[in-house]
Enzyme design. Structure first.
Site, short mmCIF file in Angstrom:
data_model
loop_
_atom_site.label_atom_id
_atom_site.label_comp_id
_atom_site.label_asym_id
_atom_site.label_seq_id
_atom_site.Cartn_x
_atom_site.Cartn_y
_atom_site.Cartn_z
N ARG A 180 12.43 -7.53 31.11
CA ARG A 180 13.65 -7.13 30.43
C ARG A 180 14.85 -7.69 31.19
NH1 ARG A 180 15.08 -2.70 31.03
NH2 ARG A 180 13.66 -2.20 32.73
N HIS A 190 10.49 9.19 31.11
CA HIS A 190 9.79 7.94 31.41
C HIS A 190 8.54 8.31 32.20
CE1 HIS A 190 9.77 3.78 33.52
NE2 HIS A 190 9.23 3.68 32.33
N LYS A 245 1.97 4.59 36.47
CA LYS A 245 1.92 5.46 35.28
C LYS A 245 0.74 5.09 34.38
CE LYS A 245 6.07 4.45 33.82
NZ LYS A 245 6.39 3.57 34.94
N THR A 246 0.65 3.81 34.02
CA THR A 246 -0.38 3.38 33.09
C THR A 246 -1.76 3.47 33.74
OG1 THR A 246 1.18 1.93 31.97
CG2 THR A 246 -1.15 1.47 31.61
P1 ATP Z 1 5.60 0.03 33.98
O1 ATP Z 1 6.68 1.10 33.87
O2 ATP Z 1 6.19 -1.29 34.33
O3 ATP Z 1 4.68 -0.01 32.82
P2 ATP Z 1 3.56 1.50 35.51
O4 ATP Z 1 4.15 2.66 36.29
O5 ATP Z 1 2.85 1.82 34.27
O6 ATP Z 1 4.73 0.40 35.31
P3 ATP Z 1 1.11 0.31 36.31
O7 ATP Z 1 0.98 -0.60 35.15
O8 ATP Z 1 0.23 1.52 36.32
O9 ATP Z 1 2.63 0.74 36.53
O10 ATP Z 1 0.92 -0.55 37.62
C1 ATP Z 1 0.41 -0.11 38.85
C2 ATP Z 1 -0.18 -1.33 39.53
O11 ATP Z 1 -0.45 -1.08 40.89
C3 ATP Z 1 -1.50 -1.70 38.87
O12 ATP Z 1 -1.58 -3.11 38.84
C4 ATP Z 1 -2.52 -1.10 39.85
O13 ATP Z 1 -3.75 -1.79 39.83
C5 ATP Z 1 -1.82 -1.30 41.17
N1 ATP Z 1 -2.21 -0.35 42.24
C6 ATP Z 1 -2.67 -0.70 43.46
N2 ATP Z 1 -2.90 0.38 44.22
C7 ATP Z 1 -2.58 1.46 43.47
C8 ATP Z 1 -2.62 2.88 43.72
N3 ATP Z 1 -3.00 3.37 44.89
N4 ATP Z 1 -2.22 3.69 42.72
C9 ATP Z 1 -1.79 3.18 41.54
N5 ATP Z 1 -1.73 1.87 41.26
C10 ATP Z 1 -2.14 1.00 42.21
MN MN Z 2 3.10 1.23 32.30
#
Ligand code: ATP
Ligand code: MN
Length: 540
Positions: free
Chosen positions: A60, A221, A243-244
């Site tokens: 974005r 969020h 989160k995801t």
């Molecule tokens: P967005 O708001 O951009 O969608 P998000 O909060 O959903 O971000 P995720 O897509 O869940 O973020 O990304 C977390 C990333 O970090 C993933 O690629 C995951 O494999 C990696 N990761 C590595 N170690 C960890 C951990 N201990 N806990 C969570 N995620 C981890």
């Molecule tokens: Mn996400």
């Protein structure tokens, strides 16, 4: 399927369209994939997903996101760097130009909903220049039942034309790309960028305004899932904090991965009908639910193949680190439908602390919860920009300030009220970031450990465990929990150089305090009791 002129006129006339060469209304995903391939918008991967590039913008562009400032929004929107005002006349001019630009093109129209609770739902209509952005809308928003009458007057519409570029000198934009929200016309204009996340976060911005402002509903969020006993958990966090990843849990029903509302009386609901997962370094072993969702109908963005194959190389960062996959919620086997759930029993704040000084799991009382919600801390790792060797702090109120059209205190007050109304709710701070040292010295917390910590919190395994108060953060750190080595629970224990830990923790605490100064008017004693303990006041 190309609809009759009358149907099209009724759908598109309110958006300013008069005649179009060819309008495709609510094509099936299979047809949209066909069109996308025929138009060279993407290629198929060996698992059947459509792989597309978003062009120059692979994320974005927050500086190019505007809100029309008019009588309806002038006094309610929190204007500034995040919500940048835009002139009504300029908006109308751009709208006109976009309609003209699309007049001789094939366009794709999609009718959908945002909001899984019908009481709080928006009817949407999206007009996209490309077939794949239309498929993105199909995947990410809620889908009407097949055959449902969607000849509605939408509550909000989106026009997305990546090939249309603004002329900043006459159009009032900063550069050629823009995303502009107009609450009076109930219309979002997106141009000059092919990053599909602008579409979903555009509607998120709309709901973040309307729900708290008009419906007494907190917009969040966060991701959400629900246990077999009906216990809801929500996971707040900035981009990349988990989160995801962490909401996809084989033992729990997935409600949604990014955007939810918390109503006065009906629990929580997902805004979306799909997930937008980060794909970098994705593996079947670590993230099996997301891995298997990359199938026919899913869209992978900005990835590259293993040379000579059509197998996606998820380690390839040559286009961007922010590679993504977009798929409908029901591609996750245990997603629940409709995606609604009771008020949360557990709230997790996720942070990826690249300094490695926050505990991997801690329990927050209301003071700490409010303080951390307002702070919205995470860190970006070094190395992505030239010359940056230290991790960079990010403070983003409510773990999503860039998506909040109202002042952050509005959302924080609502969360505080929800916590008062639900006194049994547990709030946890989870550091999914570094342990054993800052980025460069330590390592990121193992995903399996983070999952085990969350499972322990959800199962009530921490109800009878002893907690100690962290000397800097003041939060409660559990002494032990199942399936996690005890020595990693206190971050100081994981550092070889204890003095370095103390100094790094004090520095980060000082940054928290410094950041919080801007909320002085809002912060009462209760919230300030959640602040970290800083030995020496810093002056900046
Ligand atoms: P967005 O708001 O951009 O969608 P998000 O909060 O959903 O971000 P995720 O897509 O869940 O973020 O990304 C977390 C990333 O970090 C993933 O690629 C995951 O494999 C990696 N990761 C590595 N170690 C960890 C951990 N201990 N806990 C969570 N995620 C981890
Ligand atoms: Mn996400």
């Amino acid at each position: 399927m190309t609809k009759s002129a009358a149907t099209l006129t009724s759908c598109l006339a309110p958006l300013g369209f008069t005649e179009n060469a060819q309008v495709h209304l609510n094509l099936s995903p299979a047809k949209l994939v066909q069109y996308a391939l025929r138009r060279s918008e993407g290629v198929l991967t060996d698992t059947g997903a459509l792989m597309c590039d978003t062009g120059q913008f692979t994320g974005r562009s927050p500086k190019d996101r505007f809100i029309v400032k008019d009588a309806g929004t002038a006094d309610s929107v929190w204007w500034g760097d995040i919500n940048i005002p835009f002139d009504t006349d300029k908006f109308n001019q751009l709208h006109q130009k976009m309609v003209q630009y699309l007049a001789d093109k094939e366009i794709y129209v999609r009718d959908a909903y945002a909001g899984a609770n019908p009481t709080y739902q928006l009817k949407l209509r999206a007009v996209t220049e490309s077939a794949w952005h239309n498929l993105f809308c199909y995947n990410m928003f809620l889908r009407p039942e097949p055959g449902a009458d969607t000849s509605w007057l939408p509550d909000f519409s989106i026009i997305c034309a990546p090939g249309f570029e603004a002329n900043p000198a006459v159009d009032g934009t900063r550069q050629k790309n823009f995303a502009i929200l107009n609450f009076t016309k109930k219309l979002i204009l997106i141009g000059g960028t092919g990053y599909a996340g602008e579409i979903k976060k555009g509607i998120f911005g709309v709901l973040n305004y309307l729900l708290p402002h008009e419906r007494q509903t907190l917009a969040m969020h966060c991701s959400a899932n629900v246990g077999q006993a009906g216990d809801t958990a929500i996971f707040f966090g900035l981009s990349g904090t988990g989160k995801t990843t962490l909401s996809a849990d084989p033992n729990r029903g997935l409600v949604g991965d990014d955007e939810h509302g918390w109503t006065p009386d009906a629990g929580i609901f997902n805004f979306e009908g799909g997930c937008y997962a980060k794909a970098i370094d994705l593996s079947a072993e670590k993230e099996p639910e997301i891995w298997q969702a990359i199938q026919t109908g899913a869209i992978v963005e900005n990835t590259r193949f293993v040379p000579g194959t059509t197998t996606v190389d998820f380690a390839n960062k040559s286009v961007t680190e922010n590679t993504r996959v977009a798929y409908p919620l029901n591609f996750i086997p245990n997603a629940i439908e409709p995606s609604v759930a009771d008020a949360p029993k557990n709230i997790f704040f996720l942070t990826a602390d690249a300094f490695g000084v926050l505990p991997p799991i801690s329990k927050l009382d209301k003071c700490h919860a409010m303080y951390h919600f307002m702070s919205g801390y995470t860190a970006k790792v070094a190395g992505t920009e030239m010359g940056i060797t230290e991790p960079q702090t990010t403070f983003s109120a409510c773990f999503g300030a860039v998506f909040l059209p109202l002042h952050p205190t509005k959302y924080a007050e609502m969360l505080g009220q929800k916590m008062d109304e639900n006194p049994d709710v547990n709030v946890w701070l989870i550091n999914t970031g570094w342990s054993g040292g800052s980025y460069g010295v330590g390592a990121r917390m193992k995903l399996s450990y983070t999952r085990a910590m969350i499972t322990a919190a959800l199962n009530g395994d921490l109800d009878d465990v002893a907690f100690t108060t962290h000397p800097v953060w003041g939060v409660a750190v559990p002494a032990s929990l199942p399936n996690v080595p005890t020595h990693i629970l206190d971050p100081r224990d994981t550092w070889t150089d204890k003095d370095a830990y103390d100094k790094t923790a004090a520095d980060l605490a000082a940054k928290f305090v410094d950041n919080f100064r801007k909320y002085a008017a809002f912060a009462n004693e209760e919230i300030l009791a959640g602040a970290p303990k800083v030995a020496v006041a810093v002056s900046v």
